[in-house]
Design a protein around this motif. Structure first.
Motif, short mmCIF file in Angstrom:
data_model
loop_
_atom_site.label_atom_id
_atom_site.label_comp_id
_atom_site.label_asym_id
_atom_site.label_seq_id
_atom_site.Cartn_x
_atom_site.Cartn_y
_atom_site.Cartn_z
N PRO A 192 8.00 92.22 20.40
CA PRO A 192 7.34 91.65 21.58
C PRO A 192 8.39 91.11 22.54
O PRO A 192 9.45 90.66 22.13
CB PRO A 192 6.47 90.53 21.01
N PRO A 193 8.10 91.17 23.85
CA PRO A 193 9.06 90.66 24.82
C PRO A 193 9.23 89.15 24.69
O PRO A 193 8.31 88.46 24.25
CB PRO A 193 8.45 91.04 26.17
N PHE A 194 10.41 88.68 25.05
CA PHE A 194 10.66 87.24 24.99
C PHE A 194 9.81 86.54 26.04
O PHE A 194 9.51 87.10 27.09
CB PHE A 194 12.14 86.96 25.22
N PRO A 195 9.43 85.29 25.78
CA PRO A 195 8.62 84.57 26.77
C PRO A 195 9.50 84.02 27.89
O PRO A 195 10.70 83.84 27.73
CB PRO A 195 7.99 83.45 25.96
N SER A 196 8.88 83.79 29.01
CA SER A 196 9.55 83.11 30.12
C SER A 196 8.69 81.91 30.50
O SER A 196 7.52 81.83 30.14
CB SER A 196 9.75 84.07 31.29
N TYR A 197 9.28 80.99 31.24
CA TYR A 197 8.59 79.72 31.52
C TYR A 197 8.66 79.39 33.00
O TYR A 197 9.65 79.69 33.68
CB TYR A 197 9.23 78.58 30.73
N VAL A 198 7.60 78.75 33.49
CA VAL A 198 7.60 78.23 34.85
C VAL A 198 7.13 76.78 34.83
O VAL A 198 6.39 76.36 33.94
CB VAL A 198 6.69 79.04 35.82
N ARG A 199 7.60 76.05 35.82
CA ARG A 199 7.14 74.67 36.03
C ARG A 199 6.38 74.66 37.35
O ARG A 199 6.82 75.21 38.35
CB ARG A 199 8.32 73.70 36.11
N LEU A 200 5.22 74.04 37.33
CA LEU A 200 4.38 73.91 38.53
C LEU A 200 4.43 72.47 38.99
O LEU A 200 4.33 71.55 38.17
CB LEU A 200 2.93 74.29 38.21
N ARG A 201 4.57 72.28 40.29
CA ARG A 201 4.60 70.93 40.84
C ARG A 201 3.66 70.86 42.03
O ARG A 201 3.61 71.78 42.83
CB ARG A 201 6.02 70.57 41.27
N GLY A 202 2.90 69.76 42.12
CA GLY A 202 1.98 69.56 43.23
C GLY A 202 0.54 69.87 42.90
O GLY A 202 -0.30 69.98 43.80
N LEU A 203 0.22 70.00 41.61
CA LEU A 203 -1.16 70.29 41.22
C LEU A 203 -2.08 69.14 41.59
O LEU A 203 -1.67 67.97 41.52
CB LEU A 203 -1.25 70.51 39.71
N PRO A 204 -3.32 69.43 41.98
CA PRO A 204 -4.27 68.34 42.18
C PRO A 204 -4.47 67.59 40.85
O PRO A 204 -4.49 68.21 39.79
CB PRO A 204 -5.57 69.06 42.57
N PHE A 205 -4.58 66.29 40.91
CA PHE A 205 -4.74 65.50 39.68
C PHE A 205 -6.01 65.86 38.93
O PHE A 205 -6.10 65.73 37.73
CB PHE A 205 -4.70 64.01 39.98
N ALA A 206 -7.01 66.36 39.65
CA ALA A 206 -8.28 66.73 39.02
C ALA A 206 -8.27 68.16 38.48
O ALA A 206 -9.25 68.59 37.89
CB ALA A 206 -9.41 66.57 40.02
N ALA A 207 -7.18 68.90 38.68
CA ALA A 207 -7.13 70.29 38.22
C ALA A 207 -7.20 70.38 36.70
O ALA A 207 -6.59 69.58 35.99
CB ALA A 207 -5.85 70.96 38.71
N THR A 208 -7.96 71.34 36.22
CA THR A 208 -8.07 71.57 34.79
C THR A 208 -7.18 72.75 34.41
O THR A 208 -6.74 73.52 35.26
CB THR A 208 -9.52 71.90 34.39
N GLU A 209 -6.95 72.89 33.11
CA GLU A 209 -6.13 74.01 32.63
C GLU A 209 -6.81 75.34 32.98
O GLU A 209 -6.13 76.31 33.33
CB GLU A 209 -5.88 73.87 31.14
N ARG A 210 -8.12 75.38 32.92
CA ARG A 210 -8.85 76.61 33.25
C ARG A 210 -8.67 76.98 34.73
O ARG A 210 -8.50 78.14 35.07
CB ARG A 210 -10.33 76.44 32.90
N GLU A 211 -8.69 75.99 35.62
CA GLU A 211 -8.48 76.27 37.04
C GLU A 211 -7.08 76.80 37.30
O GLU A 211 -6.89 77.71 38.12
CB GLU A 211 -8.71 74.99 37.86
N VAL A 212 -6.09 76.25 36.61
CA VAL A 212 -4.71 76.73 36.77
C VAL A 212 -4.60 78.16 36.23
O VAL A 212 -3.94 79.01 36.84
CB VAL A 212 -3.72 75.77 36.09
N GLU A 213 -5.25 78.43 35.11
CA GLU A 213 -5.24 79.79 34.56
C GLU A 213 -5.85 80.78 35.58
O GLU A 213 -5.29 81.85 35.81
CB GLU A 213 -6.04 79.83 33.26
#
Length: 161
Positions: free
Chosen positions: A2-23
């Motif tokens: 399997p390919p190696f994973p990569s990572y991102v950092r998100l900044r500025g999300l609304p405080f009310a955002a849920t994990e499902r909304e980000v997905e």
């Protein structure tokens, strides 16, 4: 393999955002959806910080930065940065399964504040001082001029207004 994973950092999300909304935000990327393996909203002092880390398959991190950086989620624009496994590791360790559906920053009582925060902690800190005879005590507010006359009512010659 399997390919190696990569990572991102998100900044500025609304405080009310849920994990499902980000997905869903990742799925709406221009050029096709970006699959998220794991996602963790980060918290500071018991509250959402507006940041998140996401684990993506293969070299999707670079694509995510090109496609999603400065795109809006709700009324906020989100900054997307390529991250490393060590930087994302602590946040993602709390989300061991794909898109863990756990409430972020919840206290055991079900509230969103950290235990020991807010007014309750101020009261808890004040009570021991009061018991020790500390000179710290709440002051009584002085009544405004004419308060006593108004308290008796309009029948005493003063109006309520």
């Amino acid at each position: 393999p399997p390919p190696f994973p990569s990572y991102v950092r998100l900044r500025g999300l609304p405080f009310a955002a849920t994990e499902r909304e980000v997905e869903r935000w990742f799925e709406s990327a221009p050029g096709g959806p970006i699959r998220v393996l794991r996602l963790a909203l980060t918290c500071e002092r018991g509250r959402k910080s507006g940041e998140a880390f996401a684990e993506l398959p293969g070299r999707e991190a670079e694509r995510a930065v090109r496609a999603l950086d400065r795109r809006s989620l709700g009324s906020r624009y989100i900054e997307v940065f390529v991250s490393s496994a060590s930087e994302a590791g602590e946040a993602l360790a709390e989300a061991p399964t794909a898109l863990a559906r756990r409430p972020c920053c919840r206290s055991p009582g079900g509230g969103t504040r950290a235990e020991g925060g807010g007014l309750a902690s101020s009261v808890r800190a004040f009570l021991p001082l009061r018991a020790m005879g500390s000179p710290i005590a709440p002051r009584r507010a002085a009544a405004p001029a004419g308060w006593a006359d108004r308290a008796r009512g309009p029948e005493r010659g003063r109006s309520w207004r």
